[in-house]
Design an enzyme around this catalytic site. Structure first.
Site, short mmCIF file in Angstrom:
data_model
loop_
_atom_site.label_atom_id
_atom_site.label_comp_id
_atom_site.label_asym_id
_atom_site.label_seq_id
_atom_site.Cartn_x
_atom_site.Cartn_y
_atom_site.Cartn_z
N ASN A 76 -3.48 6.80 -0.20
CA ASN A 76 -2.79 6.88 1.10
C ASN A 76 -1.89 8.10 1.21
O ASN A 76 -1.56 8.54 2.31
CB ASN A 76 -1.99 5.60 1.34
N SER A 98 0.83 -1.21 0.00
CA SER A 98 0.00 0.00 0.00
C SER A 98 0.86 1.26 0.00
O SER A 98 0.34 2.36 -0.14
CB SER A 98 -0.95 0.00 1.20
N GLU A 136 -5.87 0.42 -7.08
CA GLU A 136 -4.81 1.31 -7.59
C GLU A 136 -3.83 0.44 -8.38
O GLU A 136 -3.27 -0.52 -7.83
CB GLU A 136 -4.09 2.01 -6.44
N HIS A 191 -2.88 -2.52 -5.89
CA HIS A 191 -3.19 -2.17 -4.51
C HIS A 191 -4.68 -2.30 -4.30
O HIS A 191 -5.46 -1.41 -4.68
CB HIS A 191 -2.71 -0.76 -4.20
#
Ligand code: T1G
Length: 677
Positions: A475, A404, A437, A425
């Site tokens: 993130n 991640s 992702e 991801h």
């Protein structure tokens, strides 16, 4: 010809061919009305069939026309004209009759559909209400309760259910066109023509209230659902003409409003995310039929299910039989719960499980077309796993990491085939969350990237391409919001004030409840003697989050959260140890400091080329982190707020301003406007 009319015997067949989804744009509405009126004037025409070529009956109004002046004939007028025709009109439905498409069918006198057809009024998902008679005609045909479900959920129903409700008159088991013609022949001389039926009775309004109460939390903050309720009540209280006028008024209010603009932005943003700028669209994806998944924990099992449920074979690898058994039990339990809840049919569940095999030896991955790891988030572990994958994977296999935030170039360097390494991801639970992702590392080949995007679509994921930077897209913004939130804690704002501000804004939960849920100790160095920030201080005191009953909040046995005096004391003590003085922070500043910081970070992502376009960032945060879709995503919301205002407030707060943000603000441009020369 997009609209053609052909007389077959005494039945006039009007065929519309407007790819890709036969949207009812102005030109189609105009030609369709002309063809209908001309047909009704021909004495030899006893009935009319409206059908569409390609993959679907009309899938609705042309969404790209909204926000521009409406052009006659507008869809409500077309529908009213169809219903008023003296010649019977039969709608021949296949694919997805949605929105204005279903409203055209509702205005027809009869509806015939193939078994695979789906019918729905999804306007509420665009911040609208059905604006061409749907809120008035549907309740008269199927009753208020069923109409309320369809209009407020926006979800389509299958033809079989539609037939049960009386929404369609005949399910065509054979050729749709032939059966529509036969139906038209059979009703050609029936008079009076069926008109929109009787108004629902006043007692039916209880169904509207029940729906509103049952879904109050889900519908909070949104304007369209309230307008749907008002239009449905008008269907009970008013004659058709007045009800239609009420619907039109409500529709106009919504279509000119911010929430619909945001949802329409999001509709196109989600589809644009599938495009990779500069990638040759003719690249043939690699064939993927068998996927190796390394790690059978929550993430690995979820990823395995994401592939299994879409027809792929999976080899699930773990380091011990016990870990494998736990993973298998989780997968079996999840599928069987899905069957019990009607989300999955037993046969599909059985077939999915039959496509799953397990292994303890990497050699079993040798025949996989793609191998993805979901192991512990530590670079040394990832590199060791990739070296082992590289040793057994067949030539041409794709090697994917579910990391991640770790550097995928560094992971790829552990193999002899970096061009086959890509980031996939997934978001937990990976079998449920639609966001994926797709992270292109420096050496990832175009074909591997194209394959990843095609695979994402095949398994029903919404893929967004990210460059290989810390935290990728989602993130990265989360980390920036978190660091601003920590700063606010050190200035004396409580975690619950910050969370409440975010929930009031429309987020499903605030940053600190989210941290407690995920685990305060995610990414913690696990050394209680090393306290470098608020998170370390809480972890050092054993406040690891909801899983241990205490984090920023205290949790009772029902996992109900309550503000924690102990957590606040720990935060205060740490703030004092840093020499920080407490101050009153206005509530508006809480959101400015956290949300504007996210916009600034999004601008940095664009400047660094990590995100292809601002709308991709919106897709990530709406789909992966719960940003309210009716606010369009952080970047769309920033543009509606005003980039100049955001820059000015960031400067007032003494916060950094990304060069791209400052530039776009000074030029009065939107993020995705072409880069001015
Ligand atoms: N208008 C304009 N373009 C549309 C469109 C629409 N209604 N629907 C799809 N497209 C484009 C889409 O952008 C994409 O373009 C291509 O078609 C394929 O779509 C007055 C006010 C029909 C289930 O909300 O749900 O009627 O990216 O990739 O996965 O009351 O499209 O190729 O350039 O989604 O096979 C109500 C929206 C409108 C239906 C097909 N109707 N569309 O899914 O293909 S408001 C909707 C869908 C209305 C009236 C009200 C799906 C689909 P591009 P796709 P798909």
């Amino acid at each position: 010809m997009a609209v053609s009319a052909t007389l077959r015997g005494t039945i006039l067949e009007i065929m519309v061919d407007n790819p890709p989804v036969n949207a009812l744009g102005h030109a189609i509405r105009k030609s369709l009305l002309e063809a209908l009126e001309a047909g009704a004037r021909q004495p030899e025409v006893e009935a009319i069939v409206i059908a569409c070529a390609g993959r679907t009956f009309f899938a609705g109004a042309d969404i790209s026309e909204f926000g521009k002046p409406p052009l006659d004939p507008i869809l409500p007028d077309l529908c009213n004209a169809i219903e008023a025709l003296g010649t019977p009109v039969v709608a021949a439905i296949h694919g997805t009759a949605l929105g204005g498409g279903l409203e055209v069918a509702l205005a027809c006198h009869y509806r015939v559909a193939v078994p695979s057809a789906r019918l729905g009024l999804p306007e509420v998902k665009l911040g609208l209400i059905p604006g061409a008679g749907g809120t008035q005609r549907l309740p008269r045909l199927v009753g208020i309760a069923a109409a309320t479900d369809m209009i407020l959920s926006g979800d389509p129903i299958p033809a079989g259910k539609a037939a049960e409700l009386g929404l369609i008159d005949h399910v065509a088991e054979g050729s749709l066109i032939e059966e529509a013609h036969r139906w038209a022949q059979s009703i050609a001389d029936q008079r009076p023509l069926p008109r929109t039926g009787e108004r629902p009775t006043a007692g039916d309004a209880a169904a509207i209230d029940r729906y509103a109460q049952a879904h109050a939390r889900k519908l909070r903050g949104q304007t369209a659902p309230q307008a749907c309720f008002e239009a449905l009540r008008a269907a009970i209280d008013l004659p058709l003409a007045e009800g239609l006028a009420t619907e039109r008024r409500l529709f106009r209010q919504l279509v000119d409003g911010d929430q619909s603009a945001a949802l329409r932005h999001y509709f196109f943003a989600e589809r644009k995310a599938a495009r990779i700028d500069g990638l040759d669209a003719s690249i043939e994806p690699l064939p993927i039929e068998t996927v190796g998944v390394i790690g059978a924990g929550t993430m690995g099992a979820g990823i395995a299910m994401a592939f299994l449920s879409k027809g792929l074979r999976v080899v699930l690898l773990e380091t011990s039989a016990e870990a494998l058994d736990r993973g298998l039990a989780h997968i079996r339990q999840t599928f069987e719960t899905g069957v019990a809840k009607g989300r999955m049919v037993q046969d599909d569940c059985d077939q999915a499980l039959a496509r799953l095999s397990t292994a303890l030896d990497y050699a079993a991955l040798g025949s996989c077309d793609l191998i993805i790891e979901a192991v512990f988030e530590l670079m040394t572990v990832k590199r060791e796993v990739f070296a082992r994958i590289d040793a057994v994977a067949r030539p041409g296999a794709i090697l994917a990491t579910n990391t991640s935030y770790l550097d995928i170039d560094e992971i790829a360097a552990a193999t002899g085939r970096p061009e086959y390494v890509v980031g996939l991801h997934f978001f937990s639970p990976a079998n449920i969350m639609k966001l994926l992702e797709v992270v292109r590392a420096t050496r990832t080949s175009s074909r591997v990237l194209a394959t990843a995007m095609a695979l994402a679509k095949r398994i029903g994921k919404i893929a967004v391409v990210a460059g290989n930077g810390y935290g990728f897209i989602g993130n990265r913004l989360l980390a920036r919001r978190r660091s601003e939130a920590y700063e606010l804690l050190l200035e004396g704002v409580t975690p619950w004030d910050i969370d409440e501000a975010h929930v009031g804004f429309g987020m499903p939960m605030g940053p600190f409840r989210m941290s407690d849920l995920a685990g305060v100790d995610i990414g913690w160095h696990r050394d209680p003697t090393r306290v470098e920030n608020v998170r370390d201080a809480l972890c050092a005191a054993g406040r690891l989050g909801q899983k241990v009953g205490r984090g920023y909040y205290d949790y009772d046995e029902k996992r109900q959260a309550a503000p924690s005096a102990e957590a606040l004391a720990i935060i205060d003590a740490f703030a004092r140890s840093q020499g920080r003085t407490r101050r009153d922070v206005p509530r508006d500043d809480i959101l400015e400091r956290t949300l504007y910081a996210m916009v600034d970070e999004g601008a940095r992502l664009l400047g660094e080329g990590i995100a292809q376009r601002a709308s991709d960032i919106d897709v990530v945060w709406v789909n992966g982190y719960g940003w309210p879709s009716y606010l369009g995503g952080p970047m769309h919301w920033a543009e509606r707020t005003g980039l100049a205002r955001i820059v000015e407030r960031l400067r007032v707060h003494g916060m950094p301003v990304a060069p791209l943000l400052a530039e776009k603000a000074s030029r009065g441009e939107r993020f995705d406007d072409p880069q001015a020369a």
